[in-house]
Design a protein around this motif. Sequence first.
Motif, PDB file in Angstrom:
ATOM      1  N   SER A  73      39.895  44.888  31.632  1.00 14.83           N
ATOM      2  CA  SER A  73      38.467  44.578  31.584  1.00 14.83           C
ATOM      3  C   SER A  73      38.119  43.255  32.272  1.00 14.83           C
ATOM      4  O   SER A  73      36.977  43.052  32.668  1.00 14.83           O
ATOM      5  CB  SER A  73      37.966  44.577  30.140  1.00 14.83           C
ATOM      6  OG  SER A  73      38.603  43.557  29.392  1.00 14.83           O
ATOM      7  N   LYS A  74      39.078  42.374  32.441  1.00 12.81           N
ATOM      8  CA  LYS A  74      38.835  41.094  33.129  1.00 12.81           C
ATOM      9  C   LYS A  74      39.056  41.202  34.641  1.00 12.81           C
ATOM     10  O   LYS A  74      38.768  40.292  35.386  1.00 12.81           O
ATOM     11  CB  LYS A  74      39.740  40.000  32.560  1.00 12.81           C
ATOM     12  CG  LYS A  74      39.568  39.771  31.087  1.00 12.81           C
ATOM     13  CD  LYS A  74      38.262  39.074  30.778  1.00 12.81           C
ATOM     14  CE  LYS A  74      38.207  38.685  29.320  1.00 12.81           C
ATOM     15  NZ  LYS A  74      37.084  39.214  28.619  1.00 12.81           N
ATOM     16  N   TRP A  75      39.614  42.317  35.085  1.00 15.08           N
ATOM     17  CA  TRP A  75      39.824  42.544  36.511  1.00 15.08           C
ATOM     18  C   TRP A  75      38.473  42.747  37.186  1.00 15.08           C
ATOM     19  O   TRP A  75      37.491  43.109  36.537  1.00 15.08           O
ATOM     20  CB  TRP A  75      40.644  43.782  36.743  1.00 15.08           C
ATOM     21  CG  TRP A  75      42.068  43.754  36.294  1.00 15.08           C
ATOM     22  CD1 TRP A  75      42.694  42.821  35.510  1.00 15.08           C
ATOM     23  CD2 TRP A  75      43.046  44.743  36.577  1.00 15.08           C
ATOM     24  NE1 TRP A  75      43.997  43.177  35.308  1.00 15.08           N
ATOM     25  CE2 TRP A  75      44.245  44.349  35.955  1.00 15.08           C
ATOM     26  CE3 TRP A  75      43.033  45.921  37.311  1.00 15.08           C
ATOM     27  CZ2 TRP A  75      45.410  45.090  36.030  1.00 15.08           C
ATOM     28  CZ3 TRP A  75      44.196  46.668  37.395  1.00 15.08           C
ATOM     29  CH2 TRP A  75      45.376  46.244  36.767  1.00 15.08           C
ATOM     30  N   PRO A  76      38.426  42.590  38.507  1.00 10.54           N
ATOM     31  CA  PRO A  76      37.198  42.954  39.225  1.00 10.54           C
ATOM     32  C   PRO A  76      36.891  44.439  39.003  1.00 10.54           C
ATOM     33  O   PRO A  76      37.797  45.256  38.819  1.00 10.54           O
ATOM     34  CB  PRO A  76      37.538  42.682  40.692  1.00 10.54           C
ATOM     35  CG  PRO A  76      38.690  41.735  40.660  1.00 10.54           C
ATOM     36  CD  PRO A  76      39.444  42.032  39.394  1.00 10.54           C
ATOM     37  N   LEU A  77      35.612  44.772  39.002  1.00 13.31           N
ATOM     38  CA  LEU A  77      35.173  46.146  38.753  1.00 13.31           C
ATOM     39  C   LEU A  77      35.890  47.151  39.642  1.00 13.31           C
ATOM     40  O   LEU A  77      36.390  48.165  39.162  1.00 13.31           O
ATOM     41  CB  LEU A  77      33.656  46.262  38.960  1.00 13.31           C
ATOM     42  CG  LEU A  77      33.091  47.675  38.951  1.00 13.31           C
ATOM     43  CD1 LEU A  77      33.299  48.349  37.607  1.00 13.31           C
ATOM     44  CD2 LEU A  77      31.618  47.657  39.337  1.00 13.31           C
ATOM     45  N   LEU A  78      35.952  46.878  40.925  1.00 11.60           N
ATOM     46  CA  LEU A  78      36.554  47.830  41.856  1.00 11.60           C
ATOM     47  C   LEU A  78      38.022  48.093  41.513  1.00 11.60           C
ATOM     48  O   LEU A  78      38.465  49.245  41.471  1.00 11.60           O
ATOM     49  CB  LEU A  78      36.410  47.335  43.300  1.00 11.60           C
ATOM     50  CG  LEU A  78      36.739  48.341  44.383  1.00 11.60           C
ATOM     51  CD1 LEU A  78      35.849  49.572  44.278  1.00 11.60           C
ATOM     52  CD2 LEU A  78      36.583  47.710  45.752  1.00 11.60           C
TER      53      LEU A  78
END
Length: 142
Positions: A73-78
Amino acid sequence: MGTGALGLLVSARNASLGHPPPYAARHIARQVLSRLFRRRMSRREASRWAFALRAGYGPLLGMGWGLVRMRTSKWPLLGSGVLLGLGVLAFERMAFPLFKATALASTWSRAEHVWLFAQTAVFGVVTEATMRQLVKEEPATP
């Protein structure tokens, strides 16, 4: 939402290919349910069942993703969305032959493979974007 976005993509996919691919929901419904019901399902019946399959399958994938997405969830959306899409792609690539839902993947065209990747990626990104709107992360406590 991911399933809805995928529904919009289907028209472009079919137009690009010139036909529905072997993994079109209608084809899968016809293959699997004709065997299950022990009778050849009509195109109209298959289309109705395809809608039901999509209506159940997409939300189930979203719920499953909700259970594991805390790590991304902390990763970039893509990145997070494409990871979900790749997970769906891997699941489908295993499930199609297992359930004899499609013709063998080795018989698919290159474009059909590309479209399957594209549609699972779109599903993943839209589903993850929706989850980010619905699930507000609480700040970590020290």
